[in-house]
Design an enzyme around this catalytic site. Structure first.
Site, PDB file in Angstrom:
ATOM      1  N   TRP A  15       6.164  -2.596   8.214  1.00 48.97           N
ATOM      2  CA  TRP A  15       5.034  -4.030   7.868  1.00 48.97           C
ATOM      3  C   TRP A  15       5.145  -3.781   6.554  1.00 48.97           C
ATOM      4  O   TRP A  15       4.753  -2.907   5.882  1.00 48.97           O
ATOM      5  CB  TRP A  15       3.892  -4.086   8.697  1.00 48.97           C
ATOM      6  CG  TRP A  15       2.924  -5.128   8.178  1.00 48.97           C
ATOM      7  CD1 TRP A  15       2.237  -4.873   7.179  1.00 48.97           C
ATOM      8  CD2 TRP A  15       2.879  -6.486   8.702  1.00 48.97           C
ATOM      9  NE1 TRP A  15       1.510  -5.922   6.821  1.00 48.97           N
ATOM     10  CE2 TRP A  15       1.738  -7.042   7.814  1.00 48.97           C
ATOM     11  CE3 TRP A  15       3.324  -6.965   9.698  1.00 48.97           C
ATOM     12  CZ2 TRP A  15       1.424  -8.264   7.993  1.00 48.97           C
ATOM     13  CZ3 TRP A  15       2.813  -8.268   9.892  1.00 48.97           C
ATOM     14  CH2 TRP A  15       1.805  -8.919   8.951  1.00 48.97           C
ATOM     15  N   MET A  16       5.241  -5.058   5.821  1.00 51.29           N
ATOM     16  CA  MET A  16       4.976  -5.373   4.412  1.00 51.29           C
ATOM     17  C   MET A  16       4.088  -6.641   4.355  1.00 51.29           C
ATOM     18  O   MET A  16       4.378  -7.543   5.139  1.00 51.29           O
ATOM     19  CB  MET A  16       5.819  -5.182   3.341  1.00 51.29           C
ATOM     20  CG  MET A  16       6.869  -6.220   3.491  1.00 51.29           C
ATOM     21  SD  MET A  16       7.702  -6.509   1.939  1.00 51.29           S
ATOM     22  CE  MET A  16       6.531  -6.934   0.613  1.00 51.29           C
ATOM     23  N   ASN A  17       2.829  -6.614   3.605  1.00 54.20           N
ATOM     24  CA  ASN A  17       2.466  -7.916   3.244  1.00 54.20           C
ATOM     25  C   ASN A  17       2.212  -8.005   1.507  1.00 54.20           C
ATOM     26  O   ASN A  17       3.298  -7.902   0.969  1.00 54.20           O
ATOM     27  CB  ASN A  17       1.114  -8.382   3.937  1.00 54.20           C
ATOM     28  CG  ASN A  17       0.125  -7.351   3.828  1.00 54.20           C
ATOM     29  OD1 ASN A  17       0.220  -6.165   4.574  1.00 54.20           O
ATOM     30  ND2 ASN A  17      -0.975  -7.900   3.577  1.00 54.20           N
ATOM     31  N   ASP A  18       1.283  -8.201   1.074  1.00 52.50           N
ATOM     32  CA  ASP A  18       0.790  -8.457   0.019  1.00 52.50           C
ATOM     33  C   ASP A  18       1.619  -7.619  -1.234  1.00 52.50           C
ATOM     34  O   ASP A  18       1.551  -6.429  -1.169  1.00 52.50           O
ATOM     35  CB  ASP A  18      -0.627  -8.397  -0.675  1.00 52.50           C
ATOM     36  CG  ASP A  18      -1.646  -9.133   0.312  1.00 52.50           C
ATOM     37  OD1 ASP A  18      -1.108  -9.694   1.100  1.00 52.50           O
ATOM     38  OD2 ASP A  18      -2.839  -9.010   0.198  1.00 52.50           O
ATOM     39  N   SER A  79      -4.936  -4.003  -1.151  1.00 51.61           N
ATOM     40  CA  SER A  79      -4.422  -4.775  -2.311  1.00 51.61           C
ATOM     41  C   SER A  79      -5.122  -4.486  -3.465  1.00 51.61           C
ATOM     42  O   SER A  79      -6.363  -3.992  -3.550  1.00 51.61           O
ATOM     43  CB  SER A  79      -4.165  -6.011  -2.127  1.00 51.61           C
ATOM     44  OG  SER A  79      -3.331  -6.462  -1.068  1.00 51.61           O
ATOM     45  N   GLU A 189      -9.145 -14.501  -1.821  1.00 51.00           N
ATOM     46  CA  GLU A 189      -8.600 -13.197  -1.699  1.00 51.00           C
ATOM     47  C   GLU A 189      -7.565 -13.111  -2.986  1.00 51.00           C
ATOM     48  O   GLU A 189      -7.205 -14.131  -3.518  1.00 51.00           O
ATOM     49  CB  GLU A 189      -7.578 -12.808  -0.439  1.00 51.00           C
ATOM     50  CG  GLU A 189      -8.566 -12.730   0.683  1.00 51.00           C
ATOM     51  CD  GLU A 189      -7.753 -12.465   2.005  1.00 51.00           C
ATOM     52  OE1 GLU A 189      -8.139 -11.396   2.522  1.00 51.00           O
ATOM     53  OE2 GLU A 189      -7.037 -13.172   2.241  1.00 51.00           O
TER      54      GLU A 189
END
Length: 361
Positions: A15-18, A79, A189
């Site tokens: 998984w990847m996000n920010d 993050s 955020e």
């Protein structure tokens, strides 16, 4: 087999996000990112790492930060950002533990490949009274001869950006609320704060909206107080979130966001999900902030696409989600489309407005 993107970075597994820690360091562009390497789903956060020489072709490197300290034993390494000082790369991130909650920590590197966590982490151990348990995403920028850090937070339904100052990147002093307002959301955020033109831009991502939204607040800053002049949202999503900017070696202000969303899941048999948006340069024209693909990506842009309907006073983008049509209303002076195997990014009037979408499956 899951089709890989041609023009965007995505991890080989997990998984990847920010995007985190965007920086040009030792001759290469570095993009760190929120990462759970063991499955294509949210989990305890690590910092993935990729590098590029041209902003288009990325090489995934070994994981930069593992959640291997007591102050990261819950959510892991959330993050943050990167800054260079005296040839050393500093990574700032939110460390999340069962005992202390969300705190801010730092890791350093001389080569941009191996990282050592500071022995006195966390460098910010307590939430200021203006904040709450939602206290995260430190973005550090050098200004006024020192360093400023903005963190996202919120309290009693009022979203806030909290400001800290430091002379050495290790000792931080709380400097107060930089911006707050219930109209922005209950928690803000992934803030970013940087000089821009004759003023400053404060960016942040807004939770609890119908689509992922990033606000760009242009204003004045005297080293203590930020005075907003305008609030703009040039990117309408819905699959663009948590963007971060950095200064390129040629002075461009470059932005990269997370190209996906919390509502998307990996397709059957997929072992990875999430991508970085195409890097964009931030400019301003006639008081309007624009985000448009960097010149390195110009050859990838098209003027038309089967999913885009453009007229003189509107643009619509078709999606594979029933009932969801993305629409821009206003004079249209040009449309640029970047289509990839499972994504589309549409830019209107040179980036005055844009849409980003990830197709299911």
């Amino acid at each position: 087999m899951q089709a890989r993107l041609k023009y965007h970075f995505e991890p080989w597994k997990g998984w990847m996000n920010d995007p985190n820690g965007l920086i040009f360091f030792r001759g290469k562009y570095h993009a760190f990112f929120q990462h759970y390497p063991y499955a294509p789903e949210w989990g305890q956060m690590h910092w993935g790492h990729a590098v590029s020489e041209d902003l288009l072709n990325w090489t995934e490197l070994p994981i930069a930060l593992f959640p291997d300290r007591p102050y990261e034993n819950s959510g892991g390494c959330f993050s943050g950002s990167a800054v260079e000082k005296d040839g050393v790369l500093y990574l700032f991130y939110t460390s999340v533990s069962e005992e202390m909650g969300q705190t801010q920590s730092v890791a350093v590197s001389g080569d941009g490949l191996t990282f050592r966590k500071y022995e006195n982490n966390p460098v910010i151990r307590r939430v200021p009274p203006d904040g709450s348990a939602d206290f995260r995403d430190p973005k550090v920028t050098k200004m006024f001869g020192g360093y400023y850090m903005v963190c996202g937070s919120g309290k009693d339904g009022v979203g806030k950006i909290l400001l800290f100052a430091s002379a050495d990147l290790l000792e931080w002093t709380y400097a107060g609320v930089l911006l707050e307002g219930a109209q922005y959301g209950r928690v803000l955020e992934c803030p970013d704060f940087f000089p821009f033109g004759d003023g400053y831009v404060l960016m942040f991502s807004q939770m609890g909206r119908s689509t992922h939204t990033t606000a760009f607040v242009y204003g004045d800053f005297d080293g203590e107080r930020f005075t907003p002049v305008s609030v703009q949202t040039p990117e309408s999503g819905p699959h663009f979130y948590a963007p971060q900017t950095f200064a390129g070696p040629d002075g461009r202000r470059i932005m990269i966001g997370w190209l996906n969303s919390w509502g998307k899941t990996a397709g059957a048999g997929a072992d990875y999900i999430g991508a970085l948006s195409i890097p964009r340069e931030i400019t301003m024209k006639d008081g309007k902030i624009r985000t448009f693909p960097v010149r390195e990506a110009e050859s990838l842009l098209e003027e038309t696409d089967e999913l885009v309907r453009a007229g003189k006073d509107s643009v619509t983008v078709l999606t594979d989600e029933p009932g969801l049509v993305l629409r821009y209303d206003g004079p249209v002076n040009g449309v640029s489309v970047l289509r990839d195997t499972k994504t589309i990014e549409v830019f209107v009037n040179g980036g005055e407005a844009s849409f980003s979408y990830w197709f299911a499956g």
